[in-house]
Design an enzyme around this catalytic site. Structure first.
Site, short mmCIF file in Angstrom:
data_model
loop_
_atom_site.label_atom_id
_atom_site.label_comp_id
_atom_site.label_asym_id
_atom_site.label_seq_id
_atom_site.Cartn_x
_atom_site.Cartn_y
_atom_site.Cartn_z
N GLY A 274 -14.38 -18.59 -11.84
CA GLY A 274 -15.33 -17.50 -11.79
C GLY A 274 -14.92 -16.37 -12.73
N SER A 275 -15.33 -15.16 -12.39
CA SER A 275 -15.22 -14.04 -13.33
C SER A 275 -13.80 -13.54 -13.58
CB SER A 275 -16.09 -12.87 -12.83
OG SER A 275 -17.45 -13.24 -12.85
N THR A 276 -12.81 -14.06 -12.84
CA THR A 276 -11.43 -13.70 -13.21
C THR A 276 -11.14 -14.16 -14.64
OG1 THR A 276 -10.65 -15.75 -12.18
CG2 THR A 276 -10.55 -13.75 -10.85
N MET A 277 -11.86 -15.18 -15.10
CA MET A 277 -11.66 -15.70 -16.46
C MET A 277 -12.10 -14.69 -17.52
SD MET A 277 -10.38 -18.63 -17.29
CE MET A 277 -10.16 -19.78 -18.64
N LYS A 278 -12.93 -13.73 -17.14
CA LYS A 278 -13.42 -12.74 -18.10
C LYS A 278 -12.29 -11.86 -18.63
CE LYS A 278 -18.03 -12.76 -16.07
NZ LYS A 278 -18.95 -12.13 -15.11
#
Length: 680
Positions: A274-278
């Site tokens: 999810g958005s932790t990859m951002k």
């Protein structure tokens, strides 16, 4: 001659002591302890030729007394004592199955004190896990096995299994000659080969931080009953794993939950992050020189290869800046940012961060994860953490580069292995840098930008604001694949996560928390259970480590007003809606005093004390700081004795009690170390 030697020469095994597993400070996590197996001699032959009763002469009385001490009904015990062989002849002795094995010394002594004829014990060794459910999926468990009369402890999972050979040591033996009656021949010399005890393994885990983590994860697990939780705390400067746990897990000491989850979710299972990859997409853009925080794009949706991706709210926020895209966690923002970065540059950068490769952590069964790149849409969705898969330990390793000025540290859990027979250190792990995917300047800028996801009114991570430390990090809400080839959707149907560090300027700890499919209340968001774990563990751990507090940067909120003369119920409702924690000191009338005063800036979830007239109804002080307790004492005027330092752990009068004029209350505070450390 050889047959005669075989008949009279005997060998007795001298068992080696299995090595201990200890934490980073040398506190035992796994040791050995004596245990006892119960058996009953039931044949009268045992008493023949003696004046003593060496067998069970009164089965009924024996069964009655034993039923008090072992978990077996009297009638079943009686059946055991009267059991016959298939040919109808009596057994010489009988055992009582699992309930009669691994008895503690106190259990054995209570039974022995009854002086029951024929009731005996064999002493053996068993593995002792004094902390119960404590990093169980890292440590693993062992079982007692018997092979040709020799009882051994064998590791079955985790470190107990991986390092079974080192922990087991080498058995010794005693060779001697006996006559046919079992007596040693006169003048016979014993040939002794002493045992070599197993090695001791010292971990990087810190017992206090692990206890803090276990406690907070258990609270959230009980409150939200999610499908799973995984949480890990690490030192970004060294790669040391300081604490790690998950739910479901197991308790080796009590033999509970052994069939729920042996896999270590930290390393052995993959997730779509999810958005932790951002955080890593942002870092790549900055490192490649294409980051412009003030440039804008149209949020809401983005079409690639005939497929449309959307922001989480489905409609976006109109035209917004790239900085706001990070703060709001815009998927479309990452897709547009990829155009600036370039697919090849992005994939190369992700590889430098270690995704798609094992970290090499010293734990068994590490999974690799997979970065999808077959189609353009794969690369686009990877920028915001869908499609491609990673492990939590890969996220921790990659995030260490952001926290550690660009230098990425290999994670590890084995500190050293020591031979207790000689004191020699057989293995001594040292911190190991495994790359520098970004520069120190990029790392600092990423930390500064990720901090705004917490401090900005538009930030998705406002729940992660600390009362004491500057936090920098990124939330994640990942869709979870289902068995129909699609993804689950709906409130509470996602993997909610946060990867963060503190203090922001010089991070001492990085932490990842993920909660899968929690049962959320009507007004709650997925970040609620995640933040309850992260906030409590991060603050308590940093204080335990004596890291100085630093709140020069606070969430962007307007200074609070003066509430003097206002109606209490109205102000309580207003402050609650603004995500403060109003505490009423009194019970009637309008507000006569407040703390903090007008113009002060208070963090979200910060306490605002509102003084009114009337009797004081005691609040629940659990977790309050000394500063807040002393200010409450001043405003309330009650007779309050404050003992200790740190945070409130106990109060002599329970919450909800209306205090009378001369009532006294004692408030006990403990430091995080005192609250979470257990006696050996």
């Amino acid at each position: 001659m050889k047959e005669a030697e075989a008949k009279f020469n005997k060998t007795q095994v001298e068992q080696a002591e299995r090595g201990s597993i200890l934490d980073a400070n040398g506190v035992p996590i796994v040791t050995n302890t004596a245990s006892y197996d119960l058996f009953a001699v039931v044949s009268p032959e045992a008493s023949e030729g003696t004046k003593q009763k060496l067998h069970v002469s009164d089965p009924n009385r024996t069964a009655t007394i034993l039923s008090k001490y072992i978990n077996m009904p009297k009638k079943d015990i009686l059946n055991k004592l009267k059991m016959k062989k298939p040919d109808g002849s009596p057994y010489y002795q009988v055992e009582f199955g699992a309930v009669g094995k691994n008895l503690s010394h106190s259990q054995m002594q209570k039974i022995a004190d009854e002086e029951l004829p024929g009731i005996n014990f064999t002493e053996t060794t068993q593995r002792f896990y004094p902390n119960g459910m404590f990093a169980s999926n890292i440590i693993g468990f062992s079982q007692r096995t018997e092979n040709e009369g020799i009882v051994e402890i064998v590791g079955k999972s985790g470190l107990e299994k991986t390092f079974n050979k080192e922990l087991s040591g080498e058995n010794g033996e005693v060779n001697f000659s006996k006559d046919k009656w079992g007596y040693i021949f006169p003048g016979t010399e014993k040939m002794i080969t002493p045992p070599k005890d197993g090695d001791n393994i010292y971990l990087t885990l810190d017992k206090t931080i692990q206890n803090i983590l276990e406690s907070e994860v258990s609270k959230v697990d009980a409150e939200y009953k999610p499908k799973s939780i995984v949480a890990v705390v690490a030192d970004p400067k060294t790669g040391k794993i300081l604490a790690s746990t998950q739910r479901p897990t197991f308790n080796s000491q009590k033999n509970e939950g052994m069939n729920t989850s042996w896999l270590n979710r930290l390393t052995e299972t993959t997730i779509e992050p999810g958005s932790t990859m951002k955080a890593f997409t942002l870092a790549t853009a900055i490192e490649k020189g294409v980051w412009d925080p003030n440039a804008t794009f149209m949020s809401g949706q983005y079409t690639v290869g005939g497929r449309t991706i959307r922001d989480a709210n489905q409609v976006g926020w109109g035209r917004i800046s790239y900085l706001e895209a990070i703060q709001r966690s815009s998927n479309v923002g990452m897709a547009n940012l990829l155009e600036r970065i370039g697919d090849e540059n992005f994939l190369n950068s992700i590889a430098k961060f270690g995704f798609g490769e094992k970290t090499g952590i010293d734990l068994p069964g590490e999974a690799t994860g997979k970065i999808l790149d077959q189609y353009k849409i794969n690369t686009v969705t990877t920028t915001y953490g869908q499609g491609s898969t990673v492990t939590p330990i890969q996220l921790i390793q990659a995030f260490s580069a952001i926290a550690n000025n660009g230098e990425m540290m290999k994670p590890y859990v084995i500190n050293k292995i020591v031979d207790p027979n000689t004191g020699k250190v057989l293995k001594n792990n040292k911190p190991e840098a495994v790359g520098q995917p970004i520069s120190a300047e990029t790392a600092k800028e990423v930390r500064d930008i990720l901090a705004t996801t917490i401090t900005s009114p538009k930030g998705t991570a406002r729940n992660f604001a600390s009362q004491e430390y500057e936090v920098s990090g990124k939330t994640g809400t990942a869709q979870i694949p289902n068995n129909k080839g699609g993804y689950d959707w709906g409130k509470g149907k996602f993997l909610y996560s946060f990867i963060g560090m503190a203090p922001q300027k010089d991070p001492q700890l990085v932490m990842y928390v993920a909660v899968e499919k929690p049962n959320l209340k009507g007004t709650e968001y997925g970040s609620e259970p995640v933040s309850k774990i992260f906030n409590a563990v991060m603050e308590s751990s940093l204080k335990y480590m004596n890291v100085e507090t630093d709140m020069s940067q606070v969430p962007q909120k307007e200074p609070i007003d003066s509430y003097l003369g206002e109606k209490t119920t109205d102000i309580v409702k207003e402050l609650t809606g603004q995500k403060y924690e109003p505490i009423v000191v009194g019970s009637e009338g309008k507000i006569t005093d407040q703390f903090p005063k007008k113009g002060s800036v208070v963090l979200e979830k910060g306490k605002i004390l509102l003084k009114t007239k009337g009797a004081v109804i005691l609040p629940d002080f659990k977790g309050w700081s000394l500063r807040d307790v002393l200010k409450y004492k001043e405003l309330s005027g009650i007779n309050m004795k404050v003992v200790g330092d740190g945070y409130v752990s106990k109060q002599s009068v329970p919450a909800g009690v209306t205090l009378k004029k001369n009532d006294a209350v004692q408030i006990t505070l403990k430091t995080p170390k005192e609250q979470y450390s257990k006696k050996k």
